[in-house]
Structures are given as structure tokens and as C-alpha cells.
Design a protein around this motif. Structure first.
Motif, PDB file in Angstrom:
ATOM      1  N   VAL A  10       3.973  46.010 -10.402  1.00 59.70           N
ATOM      2  CA  VAL A  10       5.273  46.565 -10.004  1.00 59.70           C
ATOM      3  C   VAL A  10       6.300  46.319 -11.110  1.00 59.70           C
ATOM      4  CG1 VAL A  10       7.168  46.371  -8.347  1.00 59.70           C
ATOM      5  CG2 VAL A  10       4.817  46.402  -7.538  1.00 59.70           C
ATOM      6  N   THR A  30      12.611  46.192  -4.050  1.00 58.33           N
ATOM      7  CA  THR A  30      11.719  45.035  -4.045  1.00 58.33           C
ATOM      8  C   THR A  30      10.355  45.481  -3.531  1.00 58.33           C
ATOM      9  OG1 THR A  30      12.204  44.388  -1.779  1.00 58.33           O
ATOM     10  CG2 THR A  30      13.664  43.495  -3.514  1.00 58.33           C
ATOM     11  N   GLU A  31       9.350  44.662  -3.757  1.00 56.96           N
ATOM     12  CA  GLU A  31       8.023  44.972  -3.243  1.00 56.96           C
ATOM     13  C   GLU A  31       8.053  45.101  -1.719  1.00 56.96           C
ATOM     14  OE1 GLU A  31       8.713  42.792  -5.583  1.00 56.96           O
ATOM     15  OE2 GLU A  31       7.245  42.950  -7.191  1.00 56.96           O
TER      16      GLU A  31
END
Length: 105
Positions: A10, A30-31
Motif C-alpha cells: 500500500v 488508510t488501509e
């Protein structure tokens, strides 16, 4: 030569996007936000799967077929091509081999 920087996938794609000038908000998510967005997509494969369930179980089976039943979406063809078969010919992709290399048929 200096060693290359390493990081999670990512982070690598986020860095690539920023360095290439992409400013889309998705590259700053964000993830956890990415996962929540996917789970909220309404896709039938994800029905009943929540972020909390993923945190609790760590691995959750997608709803692609009934439990114990194989997922074979193209067992009977249905590839969306004229022949109904998977077509991997370079000419279908607009690619042509270098001179002197014959394509097998």
C-alpha cells in the motif's frame, strides 16, 4: 549503489501515485478505510462480511459459492468472447510478435 527503500505494498503504490502527480483522495486512505470501502461496496461476494468480523476471524471466505462447492465460473465457457472461450491471442490485444517469431495456432 544505495539500497532501495522497502515498505508495504500500500505504501509503495501510494508513493508511486504521489510521485506521478495523482491527487485522488483514495491514495491518502488508510488501509482500514480501504477495507471498509470495499466491504461497503454492496458486492454479493462480500455480503455479511464486516470489518469487525475480519478483525475477529482474520480470514473470511468470500461468498462465491456454497460452502464445500467449487467455484468454477468458466467451466462451461462464457468468457464474453465470440467463441465463448478464453482467447489469449496477441492480435486480439493489438500486440504483434517480433519479426521471425511465429505464433502457434
Amino acid at each position: 549503489m544505495r539500497p532501495a527503500r522497502r515498505g508495504p505494498n500500500v505504501w509503495i503504490f501510494r508513493e508511486l501515485a504521489h510521485r506521478m502527480g495523482f491527487t485522488d483522495a483514495c491514495f491518502d486512505e488508510t488501509e482500514d478505510d480501504m477495507i471498509r470501502g470495499l466491504l461497503a461496496s454492496g458486492h454479493p461476494f462480500l455480503e455479511g462480511i464486516t470489518f469487525e468480523r475480519l478483525e475477529r476471524e482474520h480470514s473470511v471466505r468470500l461468498n462465491i459459492s456454497r460452502e464445500g462447492e467449487a467455484f468454477l465460473p468458466f467451466a462451461e465457457g462464457g468468457f464474453g468472447t465470440a467463441s465463448g472461450k478464453c482467447e489469449l491471442g496477441a492480435e486480439k490485444l493489438g500486440l504483434y510478435p517480433a519479426r521471425g517469431i511465429a505464433l502457434r495456432r
